[in-house]
Design an enzyme around this catalytic site. Structure first.
Site, mmCIF file in Angstrom:
data_model
loop_
_atom_site.group_PDB
_atom_site.id
_atom_site.type_symbol
_atom_site.label_atom_id
_atom_site.label_comp_id
_atom_site.label_asym_id
_atom_site.label_seq_id
_atom_site.Cartn_x
_atom_site.Cartn_y
_atom_site.Cartn_z
ATOM 1 C CG HIS A 57 -1.930 -1.055 1.231
ATOM 2 N ND1 HIS A 57 -2.942 -1.099 2.151
ATOM 3 C CD2 HIS A 57 -2.131 -2.124 0.411
ATOM 4 C CE1 HIS A 57 -3.716 -2.145 1.919
ATOM 5 N NE2 HIS A 57 -3.239 -2.787 0.865
ATOM 6 C CD GLU A 59 -1.638 4.579 3.370
ATOM 7 O OE1 GLU A 59 -2.696 5.233 3.397
ATOM 8 O OE2 GLU A 59 -1.516 3.520 2.708
#
Length: 151
Positions: A57, A59
């Protein structure tokens, strides 16, 4: 303390990065990372499909790259601007990395795999408190997600 217009400026950069992700065949999720002086030091997006890694992802990718680049596991003082509310895995990684704050655009969809809100999780982050603020350009982020999700 940054003004709302600054938060919106950074979120617009995250939205641009999500467009790039979609053009590369990924879901439209992106993050912009800002240091304590208000400078963008990193941008990333989901890369789950090309990496064949379900944890890739935006992040997580940012944390991995910045930890190596800065040669530290402590990313205190950094702020993440994410187009969508961080999932529980991403939030936990941000908390373990001691990210100071996360601002997100659209809330996570209520039917996500683990429907736990970042704001709720932040209440349990006692060792490394993390500021969580949602709704930054929420309408734009939600419209983008809905428009690009099926590509």
């Amino acid at each position: 303390m940054l003004q709302r217009s600054s938060h919106e400026k950074f979120m617009r950069k995250a939205i641009e990065t999500a467009e790039t992700a979609s053009k590369k065949g990924h879901h439209p999720f992106a993050v912009v990372v800002v240091n304590g002086t208000g400078k963008i030091i990193w941008r990333d997006h989901n890369k789950v499909k090309t990496t064949m890694d379900p944890t890739a992802h935006a992040e997580i990718n940012s944390i991995r790259k910045l930890s190596k680049k800065l040669k530290t596991l402590n990313l205190k003082g950094l702020t993440f601007y994410s187009t969508t509310e961080p999932c529980p895995v991403c939030f936990t990684a941000m908390n373990n990395s001691q990210i100071s704050a996360v601002y997100f655009g659209a809330s996570a969809h209520p039917t996500q795999f683990l429907p736990l809100s970042a704001k709720k999780l932040a209440k349990y982050a006692k060792k490394y408190p993390i500021k969580v603020v949602g709704g930054i350009l929420e309408k734009e982020c939600l419209e983008q997600r809905e428009r690009l999700w099926r590509r």
